[in-house]
Structures are given as structure tokens and as C-alpha cells.
Write an enzyme that holds these catalytic residues in place. Structure first.
Site, PDB file in Angstrom:
ATOM      1  N   SER A   1      -4.888   2.990   3.887  1.00 45.26           N
ATOM      2  CA  SER A   1      -5.043   2.355   2.582  1.00 45.26           C
ATOM      3  C   SER A   1      -5.104   0.829   2.747  1.00 45.26           C
ATOM      4  CB  SER A   1      -3.866   2.756   1.685  1.00 45.26           C
ATOM      5  OG  SER A   1      -3.988   2.184   0.413  1.00 45.26           O
TER       6      SER A   1
ATOM      7  N   HIS B   1       7.405  -7.647  -1.911  1.00 37.42           N
ATOM      8  CA  HIS B   1       7.028  -7.086  -0.609  1.00 37.42           C
ATOM      9  C   HIS B   1       7.884  -7.715   0.495  1.00 37.42           C
ATOM     10  CE1 HIS B   1       3.757  -4.703  -1.969  1.00 37.42           C
ATOM     11  NE2 HIS B   1       2.812  -5.619  -2.010  1.00 37.42           N
TER      12      HIS B   1
ATOM     13  N   LYS C   1       0.804  -1.233   0.000  1.00 38.83           N
ATOM     14  CA  LYS C   1       0.000   0.000   0.000  1.00 38.83           C
ATOM     15  C   LYS C   1       0.836   1.283   0.000  1.00 38.83           C
ATOM     16  CE  LYS C   1      -3.231  -1.282  -0.720  1.00 38.83           C
ATOM     17  NZ  LYS C   1      -3.434  -2.116  -1.969  1.00 38.83           N
ATOM     18  N   SER C   2       2.079   1.157  -0.463  1.00 39.65           N
ATOM     19  CA  SER C   2       2.954   2.335  -0.521  1.00 39.65           C
ATOM     20  C   SER C   2       3.047   2.924  -1.928  1.00 39.65           C
ATOM     21  CB  SER C   2       4.374   1.960  -0.080  1.00 39.65           C
ATOM     22  OG  SER C   2       4.369   1.461   1.214  1.00 39.65           O
ATOM     23  N   GLY C   3       2.331   2.343  -2.890  1.00 44.37           N
ATOM     24  CA  GLY C   3       2.418   2.840  -4.260  1.00 44.37           C
ATOM     25  C   GLY C   3       3.027   1.810  -5.211  1.00 44.37           C
ATOM     26  N   THR C   4       2.955   0.551  -4.846  1.00 47.03           N
ATOM     27  CA  THR C   4       3.528  -0.538  -5.643  1.00 47.03           C
ATOM     28  C   THR C   4       2.936  -0.584  -7.054  1.00 47.03           C
ATOM     29  OG1 THR C   4       3.356  -1.749  -3.560  1.00 47.03           O
ATOM     30  CG2 THR C   4       4.127  -2.988  -5.489  1.00 47.03           C
TER      31      THR C   4
ATOM     32  N   TRP D   1       1.507   1.708  -8.809  1.00 48.90           N
ATOM     33  CA  TRP D   1       1.952   2.882  -9.581  1.00 48.90           C
ATOM     34  C   TRP D   1       3.392   2.671 -10.060  1.00 48.90           C
ATOM     35  CZ3 TRP D   1       2.508   8.496  -7.204  1.00 48.90           C
ATOM     36  CH2 TRP D   1       2.565   9.421  -8.251  1.00 48.90           C
TER      37      TRP D   1
HETATM   38  P1  A3P Z   1      -5.058   4.893  -1.361  1.00 47.96           P
HETATM   39  O1  A3P Z   1      -5.747   3.696  -0.797  1.00 47.96           O
HETATM   40  O2  A3P Z   1      -4.545   5.843  -0.307  1.00 47.96           O
HETATM   41  O3  A3P Z   1      -5.871   5.600  -2.397  1.00 47.96           O
HETATM   42  P2  A3P Z   1      -0.201  -0.430  -3.562  1.00 47.96           P
HETATM   43  O4  A3P Z   1      -0.154  -0.246  -5.033  1.00 47.96           O
HETATM   44  O5  A3P Z   1       1.166  -0.528  -2.945  1.00 47.96           O
HETATM   45  O6  A3P Z   1      -1.122  -1.519  -3.173  1.00 47.96           O
HETATM   46  O7  A3P Z   1      -0.786   0.946  -2.963  1.00 47.96           O
HETATM   47  C1  A3P Z   1      -2.125   1.294  -3.179  1.00 47.96           C
HETATM   48  C2  A3P Z   1      -2.275   2.800  -3.030  1.00 47.96           C
HETATM   49  O8  A3P Z   1      -1.709   3.432  -4.189  1.00 47.96           O
HETATM   50  C3  A3P Z   1      -3.731   3.210  -2.970  1.00 47.96           C
HETATM   51  O9  A3P Z   1      -3.755   4.384  -2.143  1.00 47.96           O
HETATM   52  C4  A3P Z   1      -4.029   3.537  -4.429  1.00 47.96           C
HETATM   53  O10 A3P Z   1      -5.133   4.388  -4.614  1.00 47.96           O
HETATM   54  C5  A3P Z   1      -2.715   4.204  -4.851  1.00 47.96           C
HETATM   55  N1  A3P Z   1      -2.482   4.119  -6.296  1.00 47.96           N
HETATM   56  C6  A3P Z   1      -2.735   3.074  -7.125  1.00 47.96           C
HETATM   57  N2  A3P Z   1      -2.392   3.384  -8.382  1.00 47.96           N
HETATM   58  C7  A3P Z   1      -1.918   4.654  -8.355  1.00 47.96           C
HETATM   59  C8  A3P Z   1      -1.421   5.535  -9.366  1.00 47.96           C
HETATM   60  N3  A3P Z   1      -1.385   5.168 -10.629  1.00 47.96           N
HETATM   61  N4  A3P Z   1      -1.026   6.763  -8.974  1.00 47.96           N
HETATM   62  C9  A3P Z   1      -1.066   7.156  -7.681  1.00 47.96           C
HETATM   63  N5  A3P Z   1      -1.538   6.360  -6.685  1.00 47.96           N
HETATM   64  C10 A3P Z   1      -1.947   5.122  -7.013  1.00 47.96           C
END
Ligand code: A3P
Length: 315
Positions: free
Chosen positions: A168, A134, A69-72, A74
Site C-alpha cells: 500500500s 504517525h 498505510k495501516s488504516g489511518t 479509516w
Molecule cells: P490499500 O492501499 O491496501 O488499498 P492509511 O489510511 O493509513 O494511509 O492507509 C491506506 C490504506 O487504507 C489503503 O489500503 C486504503 O485503500 C485503505 N483504506 C482507506 N480508507 C479505508 C476505509 N474507509 N476502509 C477500509 N480501508 C480503507
């Protein structure tokens, strides 16, 4: 990411597993505490031994490492689109990211089925290979995470404000757990908070081989962070590419609103058997303030501050 190396060979894990502290309140897995980290039992008994036995790292490998949930998602999409831009133009309306969830474009090292390696997609054949993980640093094979000349590959680590990671993760777990038939109402924020407060650490080893990205900085300046990522992965954008608007096209292709709007991410499931829509929520900095009490925030801030003390890191 922890500096210590595991002293126990992972193949002995099945034997020692029953003696490790057990956590059953964290759906959907049973977790065991090993080397300071709570990990799903399956990861400890099956995935890590399989990686150690079958995975051959290469110097050109790129690992995208993150706490969940850190932006993986993305980071996976940005790295994939950047590395493959010569084959798949980000302007292409039929780009793989328009048809596949980012988790199917870049696989998790711990989710690769080594028994069926020949059936695994391009992931294990492409060069450079890009894989995500992870796993904590201390649980990666020595050949990947080691300090010496023999260590293989580069690591991109993305981190995020822990309070947003907690919120998140809590909402993601509720959403995906209910799909597995678990009662989402019974997993309260307080419970998630208590579980989360049990620990997190990072390390600055191998600075030349590790790129640290911060989610919040990427939100603020996606293009300059993408340039940094491309350079680190060995595929810096050329002047022609810059002039042709490629950087902005990749940023746009991988943006939350764009990925979220793809049919595959609205209605599909990925190879991890998770509904794709669960990975895309708000994608903002500071949403924690809509969920956590000031006391919770203060307690978590203090824990993180203490954990990072002396590490040279801040958040
Ligand atoms: P939130 O729940 O705060 O919206 P991971 O990818 O590590 O599982 O993290 C998920 C978080 O990244 C979620 O945050 C999600 O909305 C956000 N996220 C997913 N895709 C993204 C993107 N393309 N750009 C920015 N944030 C993104």
C-alpha cells in the site's frame, strides 16, 4: 511503538541532525535515523520541537496512532463520526465526511501549525480532542506517552499485516511522488521492500490507556470494532442508538466504497497537499500476494517475527 524514552532533547536536534544516518532514496523526503526510526528531517527539526514547546495535552485527548498505510484514514473517519454523532448524524447527507477528506476532519499532531493556532480548525478547541500521529511512541512528548499518573490522554493504535502495509505504501508513494514531479517508475518495489525491511516495533505499555485495533479484524467485523472504539473513547452507543441503526450507519458512512465515491475524495486535495483519491485504493487483506514474490514475503515475515518476539504481540 517503542518502550525506550528519548535521551536527547529534541531542541538539540538541528545540531545533531547532520551526524545522523541519511536516507535519500525514500521519496519525497530525506530521512534520518533517530532512535531506531527513519523520520523526515522536517519532522525531527521542526515538528517534534514545536509539539514539545507548544502542545498542551489534556487528560481527555484521544490520539489515533499508526504506521502509515495501516488504516489511518479509516480510523480517523470512524473516530470523527462516532465522537461527533450528536452534532452530525451519520444519516445526514451533508455530514462533514461527505464534504471533507478524513485527514481534514482529524489532523495529524505533527502537521499542526502552532504559529497559527487560532486559525486551526475546531481540532484544538473541541473536547475531547482527537488527533492522529504517525510518530513512534518514543518520540511523543513524555506528557502524552509517559507511564505515570501525569500522562495525558488515551491512544488508539491501529496495526495491519506488514506486507499489505508495504505494498500500500509503495503504491501510495509512487502515486503521490509523481504528483510532486518525481519519477514514479524509478521507485521500484524491490527498493521499497529493502527500505521497509529496516525496522518496525510495537509495545504493550499502558494497556488501560491504549486500544489496539487490527485492520484485518476491522474488515471482518467493522461494527463490533466500532463499538469497542466508541466505548474506549468514552462514548459508548446507547440502546436507542443501537436500535436506531447508528452503528451500521457510521460503518457505512466510513466504508471505503462510500468515502471513495465522495466528490471531495475523487477530485479534491487535503490540507497535507495530497490528492485525496490517493488514500483510497483496494482496502483488502492480502493484496500483497499480487505484488510480492514468495521470497520477499518470507523474508518480511521472518523480520516481523523476530522484531515482535517477546513483545506479547502477534499479527
Ligand atoms: P490499500 O492501499 O491496501 O488499498 P492509511 O489510511 O493509513 O494511509 O492507509 C491506506 C490504506 O487504507 C489503503 O489500503 C486504503 O485503500 C485503505 N483504506 C482507506 N480508507 C479505508 C476505509 N474507509 N476502509 C477500509 N480501508 C480503507
Amino acid at each position: 511503538l517503542l518502550p525506550s524514552r528519548p535521551a536527547t532533547p529534541h531542541s538539540d536536534m538541528a545540531e545533531i541532525l547532520p551526524s545522523l544516518p541519511l536516507e535519500t532514496r525514500c521519496p519525497p523526503f530525506h530521512l534520518r535515523l533517530y532512535k531506531g526510526f527513519w523520520q523526515p528531517e522536517k519532522v525531527l527539526v521542526e515538528n517534534i520541537p514545536a509539539i514539545n514547546a507548544h502542545f498542551e495535552p489534556r487528560p481527555s485527548d484521544i490520539f489515533l496512532a499508526s504506521f502509515p498505510k495501516s488504516g489511518t484514514t479509516w480510523l480517523k473517519s470512524l473516530a470523527f463520526a462516532t465522537l461527533n454523532r450528536a452534532v452530525h448524524s451519520p444519516f445526514d447527507v451533508d455530514h462533514p465526511l461527505c464534504r471533507q477528506n478524513p485527514h481534514d476532519c482529524v489532523r495529524f499532531l505533527e502537521a499542526i501549525s502552532f504559529d497559527e493556532m487560532e486559525h486551526e480548525p475546531h481540532v484544538l478547541r473541541s473536547s475531547p480532542r482527537v488527533l492522529a500521529t504517525h510518530l513512534p511512541y518514543s518520540m511523543l512528548p513524555e506528557r502524552i506517552a509517559g507511564d505515570g499518573e501525569g500522562s495525558m490522554g488515551r491512544i488508539v493504535y491501529i496495526c495491519r499485516e506488514p506486507k499489505d502495509v508495504l505494498v500500500s505504501g509503495w503504491l501510495f508513494t509512487k502515486k503521490t511522488s509523481s504528483a510532486l514531479g518525481l519519477d514514479e517508475q524509478s521507485y521500484t518495489l524491490q527498493e521499497a521492500f529493502d527500505l521497509f525491511c529496516e525496522g518496525r516495533c510495537e509495545s504493550l505499555r499502558r494497556p488501560g490507556k491504549v486500544l489496539f485495533l487490527k485492520y484485518e479484524e476491522m474488515l471482518r467485523e467493522p461494527a463490533s470494532n466500532l463499538r469497542k472504539l466508541a466505548e474506549f473513547m468514552g462514548c459508548k452507543f446507547s440502546k436507542e442508538e443501537e436500535d436506531g441503526g447508528l452503528v451500521d450507519a457510521i460503518v457505512e458512512l466510513c466504508s471505503l466504497h462510500k468515502l471513495k465515491s465522495m466528490e471531495v475524495n475523487k477530485n479534491g486535495c487535503n490540507s497535507l497537499a495530497v490528492r485525496n483519491e490517493a488514500y483510497f485504493r483496494k482496502g483488502m487483506a492480502g493484496d500483497w500476494s499480487n505484488h510480492l514474490t514468495p521470497e520477499m514475503a518470507q523474508k518480511l515475515d521472518k523480520l516481523v517475527e523476530d522484531a515482535l518476539q517477546g513483545s506479547g504481540l502477534d499479527l
